[in-house]
Design a protein around this motif. Structure first.
Motif, mmCIF file in Angstrom:
data_model
loop_
_atom_site.group_PDB
_atom_site.id
_atom_site.type_symbol
_atom_site.label_atom_id
_atom_site.label_comp_id
_atom_site.label_asym_id
_atom_site.label_seq_id
_atom_site.Cartn_x
_atom_site.Cartn_y
_atom_site.Cartn_z
ATOM 1 N N LYS A 38 0.826 -1.203 0.000
ATOM 2 C CA LYS A 38 0.000 0.000 0.000
ATOM 3 C C LYS A 38 0.863 1.258 0.000
ATOM 4 O O LYS A 38 0.568 2.225 -0.709
ATOM 5 C CB LYS A 38 -0.927 0.002 1.217
ATOM 6 C CG LYS A 38 -1.883 1.164 1.234
ATOM 7 C CD LYS A 38 -2.859 1.061 2.374
ATOM 8 C CE LYS A 38 -3.844 2.210 2.329
ATOM 9 N NZ LYS A 38 -4.849 2.108 3.385
ATOM 10 N N ARG A 41 2.274 1.731 -3.473
ATOM 11 C CA ARG A 41 1.236 2.158 -4.414
ATOM 12 C C ARG A 41 0.894 3.641 -4.207
ATOM 13 O O ARG A 41 0.810 4.413 -5.168
ATOM 14 C CB ARG A 41 -0.017 1.307 -4.241
ATOM 15 C CG ARG A 41 -1.162 1.694 -5.159
ATOM 16 C CD ARG A 41 -2.352 0.761 -5.001
ATOM 17 N NE ARG A 41 -2.849 0.666 -3.646
ATOM 18 C CZ ARG A 41 -3.716 1.534 -3.091
ATOM 19 N NH1 ARG A 41 -4.156 2.555 -3.787
ATOM 20 N NH2 ARG A 41 -4.147 1.358 -1.863
ATOM 21 N N LYS A 42 0.733 4.043 -2.943
ATOM 22 C CA LYS A 42 0.405 5.438 -2.654
ATOM 23 C C LYS A 42 1.553 6.370 -3.037
ATOM 24 O O LYS A 42 1.326 7.489 -3.501
ATOM 25 C CB LYS A 42 0.075 5.616 -1.165
ATOM 26 C CG LYS A 42 -1.194 4.937 -0.740
ATOM 27 C CD LYS A 42 -2.374 5.710 -1.203
ATOM 28 C CE LYS A 42 -3.647 5.168 -0.599
ATOM 29 N NZ LYS A 42 -4.806 5.940 -1.004
ATOM 30 N N THR A 43 2.799 5.913 -2.856
ATOM 31 C CA THR A 43 3.954 6.725 -3.236
ATOM 32 C C THR A 43 4.014 6.903 -4.745
ATOM 33 O O THR A 43 4.334 7.988 -5.235
ATOM 34 C CB THR A 43 5.255 6.080 -2.714
ATOM 35 O OG1 THR A 43 5.162 5.983 -1.293
ATOM 36 C CG2 THR A 43 6.466 6.905 -3.076
ATOM 37 N N GLU A 45 1.396 6.866 -6.703
ATOM 38 C CA GLU A 45 0.273 7.724 -7.092
ATOM 39 C C GLU A 45 0.585 9.200 -6.852
ATOM 40 O O GLU A 45 0.203 10.051 -7.649
ATOM 41 C CB GLU A 45 -0.977 7.339 -6.305
ATOM 42 C CG GLU A 45 -1.588 6.033 -6.725
ATOM 43 C CD GLU A 45 -2.756 5.630 -5.834
ATOM 44 O OE1 GLU A 45 -3.133 6.415 -4.935
ATOM 45 O OE2 GLU A 45 -3.283 4.527 -6.044
ATOM 46 N N ASN A 46 1.236 9.526 -5.732
ATOM 47 C CA ASN A 46 1.522 10.921 -5.399
ATOM 48 C C ASN A 46 2.874 10.986 -4.695
ATOM 49 O O ASN A 46 2.944 10.986 -3.472
ATOM 50 C CB ASN A 46 0.420 11.490 -4.509
ATOM 51 C CG ASN A 46 0.485 12.991 -4.392
ATOM 52 O OD1 ASN A 46 1.396 13.617 -4.923
ATOM 53 N ND2 ASN A 46 -0.470 13.572 -3.701
ATOM 54 N N SER A 100 -7.093 12.619 -8.034
ATOM 55 C CA SER A 100 -7.756 11.317 -8.008
ATOM 56 C C SER A 100 -9.269 11.459 -8.173
ATOM 57 O O SER A 100 -9.913 10.606 -8.757
ATOM 58 C CB SER A 100 -7.436 10.563 -6.724
ATOM 59 O OG SER A 100 -7.992 11.236 -5.616
#
Length: 106
Positions: A38, A41-43, A45-46, A100
């Motif tokens: 997670k 993935r978040k890194t 994304e942003n 997003s």
């Protein structure tokens, strides 16, 4: 006045089973996402949010070190830098939320 009967006659209530709701199909993820997955993935994304967090932590740490050593001018500068880094992080979070939200629109 008549008393209402059971909703589903003939089917006993079983509290060990989830309720059957018409039109609802629960989906259970077969591969739950762990912390590392997670985070990565978040890194992806942003990437600006972790950069801002690291900048904030670095400015705070160095500012406290300067305060401990008695360099008050540099400590004050680093505390102001920390505030700027926090503002950058908040702006990055808001920008990521807006991006997003726009991406999820049909």
């Amino acid at each position: 006045m008549a008393t209402p009967g059971p909703l589903t006659p003939g089917v006993p209530f079983d509290p060990s089973q989830p309720p059957a709701i018409e039109g609802f199909n629960p989906t259970v993820s077969s591969d739950p996402e762990g912390f590392r997955e997670k985070f990565l993935r978040k890194t992806r994304e942003n990437p600006m949010v972790p950069i801002g967090c690291l900048g904030t932590a670095a400015a705070l740490t160095y500012g406290l070190y300067c305060f401990h050593r008695g360099h008050s001018q540099r400590s004050q500068f680093m505390m102001r830098t920390r505030i700027a880094a926090q503002g950058f992080t908040v702006a990055a979070i808001l920008f990521g939320l807006a991006a997003s939200a726009l991406k999820s629109r049909p």
